[in-house]
Scaffold this motif. Structure first.
Motif, short mmCIF file in Angstrom:
data_model
loop_
_atom_site.label_atom_id
_atom_site.label_comp_id
_atom_site.label_asym_id
_atom_site.label_seq_id
_atom_site.Cartn_x
_atom_site.Cartn_y
_atom_site.Cartn_z
N LEU A 29 15.01 40.67 13.53
CA LEU A 29 16.35 41.23 13.65
C LEU A 29 17.42 40.18 13.36
CD1 LEU A 29 17.79 43.87 14.43
CD2 LEU A 29 17.85 43.03 16.76
N LEU A 30 17.16 38.94 13.74
CA LEU A 30 18.12 37.87 13.52
C LEU A 30 18.25 37.52 12.04
CD1 LEU A 30 17.28 35.45 16.45
CD2 LEU A 30 19.11 37.12 16.31
N LYS A 31 17.18 37.73 11.28
CA LYS A 31 17.21 37.38 9.86
C LYS A 31 18.16 38.25 9.06
CE LYS A 31 12.68 35.32 9.65
NZ LYS A 31 11.31 35.41 9.13
N LEU A 32 18.61 39.37 9.62
CA LEU A 32 19.58 40.22 8.93
C LEU A 32 20.90 39.49 8.73
CD1 LEU A 32 19.09 43.65 10.74
CD2 LEU A 32 18.35 43.04 8.44
N SER A 33 21.22 38.56 9.63
CA SER A 33 22.50 37.86 9.58
C SER A 33 22.35 36.39 9.24
CB SER A 33 23.23 38.00 10.91
OG SER A 33 23.55 39.34 11.16
N MET A 34 21.21 36.00 8.66
CA MET A 34 21.01 34.61 8.27
C MET A 34 20.80 34.53 6.76
SD MET A 34 18.53 33.30 11.32
CE MET A 34 18.41 31.67 10.69
N SER A 35 21.30 33.45 6.18
CA SER A 35 21.08 33.24 4.75
C SER A 35 19.67 32.72 4.54
CB SER A 35 22.11 32.26 4.20
OG SER A 35 21.86 30.97 4.72
N GLU A 36 19.26 32.59 3.29
CA GLU A 36 17.91 32.11 3.01
C GLU A 36 17.74 30.64 3.37
OE1 GLU A 36 18.54 31.17 -1.72
OE2 GLU A 36 17.55 33.00 -1.09
N ARG A 37 18.83 29.92 3.55
CA ARG A 37 18.77 28.53 3.98
C ARG A 37 18.87 28.39 5.49
NH1 ARG A 37 21.38 24.49 -0.28
NH2 ARG A 37 20.27 25.27 -2.07
N GLY A 38 18.99 29.50 6.21
CA GLY A 38 19.00 29.47 7.66
C GLY A 38 20.36 29.42 8.29
N LYS A 39 21.41 29.57 7.48
CA LYS A 39 22.77 29.53 8.04
C LYS A 39 23.14 30.92 8.56
CE LYS A 39 24.64 25.89 5.17
NZ LYS A 39 25.72 25.55 4.24
#
Length: 85
Positions: A29-39
């Motif tokens: 669920l958190l990955k929806l709001s993270m860029s591919e670099r983890g920002k």
């Protein structure tokens, strides 16, 4: 006169899913709001509501502290795939 660019209407994914609390252990669920670099993606790009953005930021920071989500992503691995050809 400059042409106006048409963008799709942004909406809060978390409000649409009717989520009241974002758990830091739910990394999918958190990955929806993270860029591919983890920002953490800003609200102006994701369309999250203020309340959802604050919950996401707090959950991502807690997940980083618990080492569930990395602080830094190795950019060498991200760029290698583009240059391997």
């Amino acid at each position: 006169m400059a042409e106006r660019r048409k963008y799709g209407k942004k909406y809060c994914k978390y409000t649409e899913m009717k989520i009241d609390f974002i758990d830091y252990k739910n990394t999918d669920l958190l990955k929806l709001s993270m860029s591919e670099r983890g920002k953490i993606m800003p609200r102006r790009l994701t369309g999250n509501s203020k309340n959802a953005q604050e919950m996401v930021e707090k959950a991502i920071k807690r997940a980083r502290h618990m080492a569930l989500v990395p602080y830094i992503v190795n950019t060498q691995n991200v760029t290698d795939a583009a240059y391997v050809k």
